[in-house]
Design a protein around this motif. Structure first.
Motif, PDB file in Angstrom:
ATOM      1  N   ILE A   1       1.049  -1.216   0.432  1.00 38.28           N
ATOM      2  CA  ILE A   1      -0.029  -0.027  -0.380  1.00 38.28           C
ATOM      3  C   ILE A   1       0.592   1.441   0.529  1.00 38.28           C
ATOM      4  O   ILE A   1       2.104   1.532   0.682  1.00 38.28           O
ATOM      5  CB  ILE A   1      -0.577   0.285   1.243  1.00 38.28           C
ATOM      6  N   VAL A   2       0.613   2.453  -0.859  1.00 37.47           N
ATOM      7  CA  VAL A   2       0.795   3.509  -0.657  1.00 37.47           C
ATOM      8  C   VAL A   2       1.622   3.800   0.654  1.00 37.47           C
ATOM      9  O   VAL A   2       0.441   4.600   1.351  1.00 37.47           O
ATOM     10  CB  VAL A   2       0.583   4.745  -1.594  1.00 37.47           C
ATOM     11  N   PRO A   3       2.272   4.240   1.389  1.00 32.21           N
ATOM     12  CA  PRO A   3       2.359   4.756   2.492  1.00 32.21           C
ATOM     13  C   PRO A   3       1.035   6.518   2.732  1.00 32.21           C
ATOM     14  O   PRO A   3       0.841   7.651   1.929  1.00 32.21           O
ATOM     15  CB  PRO A   3       3.763   5.682   2.666  1.00 32.21           C
ATOM     16  N   LYS A   4       0.205   6.275   3.958  1.00 29.09           N
ATOM     17  CA  LYS A   4       0.266   7.035   3.989  1.00 29.09           C
ATOM     18  C   LYS A   4       0.175   8.989   3.883  1.00 29.09           C
ATOM     19  O   LYS A   4       0.905   8.832   4.393  1.00 29.09           O
ATOM     20  CB  LYS A   4      -0.424   7.305   5.805  1.00 29.09           C
TER      21      LYS A   4
ATOM     22  N   LYS B   1      -1.759   6.726  -7.431  1.00 31.59           N
ATOM     23  CA  LYS B   1      -2.660   6.365  -6.380  1.00 31.59           C
ATOM     24  C   LYS B   1      -1.829   7.174  -5.209  1.00 31.59           C
ATOM     25  O   LYS B   1      -1.401   7.524  -5.428  1.00 31.59           O
ATOM     26  CB  LYS B   1      -1.415   4.842  -5.649  1.00 31.59           C
ATOM     27  N   TYR B   2      -2.969   7.449  -4.330  1.00 29.12           N
ATOM     28  CA  TYR B   2      -3.024   7.890  -2.816  1.00 29.12           C
ATOM     29  C   TYR B   2      -3.023   7.045  -1.624  1.00 29.12           C
ATOM     30  O   TYR B   2      -3.983   6.690  -1.692  1.00 29.12           O
ATOM     31  CB  TYR B   2      -4.125   9.032  -3.005  1.00 29.12           C
ATOM     32  N   GLY B   3      -2.044   7.656  -0.108  1.00 23.54           N
ATOM     33  CA  GLY B   3      -2.494   6.450   0.471  1.00 23.54           C
ATOM     34  C   GLY B   3      -3.107   7.207   1.836  1.00 23.54           C
ATOM     35  O   GLY B   3      -2.493   8.362   1.783  1.00 23.54           O
TER      36      GLY B   3
ATOM     37  N   GLU C   1      -2.725   3.668   6.124  1.00 15.89           N
ATOM     38  CA  GLU C   1      -1.912   1.802   5.555  1.00 15.89           C
ATOM     39  C   GLU C   1      -2.381   0.513   5.581  1.00 15.89           C
ATOM     40  O   GLU C   1      -1.485  -0.374   4.908  1.00 15.89           O
ATOM     41  CB  GLU C   1      -1.139   2.041   7.237  1.00 15.89           C
TER      42      GLU C   1
ATOM     43  N   GLU D   1      -5.524   2.240  -0.409  1.00 18.21           N
ATOM     44  CA  GLU D   1      -5.023   3.279  -1.081  1.00 18.21           C
ATOM     45  C   GLU D   1      -6.098   4.323  -2.471  1.00 18.21           C
ATOM     46  O   GLU D   1      -6.971   2.839  -2.526  1.00 18.21           O
ATOM     47  CB  GLU D   1      -4.053   3.231  -2.330  1.00 18.21           C
TER      48      GLU D   1
ATOM     49  N   ARG E   1       7.424   8.917  -6.098  1.00 14.60           N
ATOM     50  CA  ARG E   1       5.894   9.193  -5.366  1.00 14.60           C
ATOM     51  C   ARG E   1       6.439  10.138  -4.275  1.00 14.60           C
ATOM     52  O   ARG E   1       7.401  11.044  -4.259  1.00 14.60           O
ATOM     53  CB  ARG E   1       5.971   8.641  -4.267  1.00 14.60           C
TER      54      ARG E   1
END
Length: 250
Positions: free
Chosen positions: A40-43, A72-74, A77, A80, A249
């Motif tokens: 998952i992309v980090p928050k 993508k957007y986190g 945790e 996304e 990112r």
């Protein structure tokens, strides 16, 4: 008081350093292979994965995607948000068609952490929006796409990933089932490679299979470039494809 001030002056840099937020792990992307990662992309971070693809379907048909972009957007945790946009050109001896393929919106959600034989697992789901496309590529209906993404860490350098799922194209009611299996190897801290087999099984047609491989190179923890190529293994599969891309990112 002077002693207290002096002690505070000496200790403050160490305290400030200890309070700095940890830097996120190196970027993990869903490209260049066909196997999506469960990561998952980090928050709070925004990630874009973009590439250029040339595919030779057969002796008469070829296509270019210039570019394909996964945005993508986190959210946290475990979750996304995702958006896929593709500018595509299809060529055959009679016509050349260029336009925006149907936009896809969706999410990735973490399901399981790796634990022994249990793989790290996430689910990816998208909805294809038929109206957000060029008229040449518009689908008749909304369409769903989903897959389960799984990954095993075999050692510090080796990993094994695989996906299982299904997708619809918005024009016919039949589903196409998909599978992928990839082995990844870290040549160094920055350079990685992979080999993969994948296939598609339409409900009303013959299953077809392909193989591919490629390399990734980490410019920094937040920027990676890649190159890949694949070939068809069965008659109905595309003859071959080549791709170049990058992921970053913020």
């Amino acid at each position: 008081m002077a002693r207290l001030f002096f002690a505070s002056f000496i200790l403050f840099p160490f305290y400030a350093f200890a309070q700095e937020p940890e830097k996120p792990e190196p970027i993990e992307a869903d490209r260049p292979d066909q196997t999506e990662t469960p990561a998952i992309v980090p928050k709070g971070m925004f990630q874009a994965e973009t590439g250029f693809v040339y595919e030779k379907a057969n002796s008469d048909e070829e296509s270019f995607v210039t570019p394909t972009v996964l945005w993508k957007y986190g959210v946290n945790e475990n979750f996304e948000l995702r958006l896929i946009t593709e500018l595509e050109t299809q060529k055959n001896p009679q016509t050349t068609t260029t336009g925006l393929a149907p936009v896809k919106v969706g999410f990735k959600a973490k399901l399981l952490e790796e634990n022994g034989i249990i793989p790290k697992t996430s689910i990816i789901a998208h909805l294809q929006l038929p109206d957000l496309a060029s008229k040449e590529f518009k689908a008749e209906h909304y369409a769903a796409l989903f897959r389960f993404t799984m990954q095993h860490t075999l050692s510090d350098d080796f990993s094994l990933g695989y996906n299982l799922g299904a997708e619809w194209d918005g024009n016919v009611p039949d589903a196409t089932f998909i599978y992928t299996l990839t082995a990844g190897y870290s040549i160094s801290e920055k350079l990685g490679c992979y080999a993969e087999v994948f296939g598609f099984a339409p409900e009303e047609s013959t299953t077809y299979h392909s193989a591919d491989g490629g390399f990734t190179y980490l410019i920094s923890n937040d920027f990676m470039i890649d190159a890949s190529a694949g070939v068809g293994l069965t008659e109905l599969a595309p003859d071959y494809y080549i791709s170049l891309g990058c992921s970053f990112r913020l």
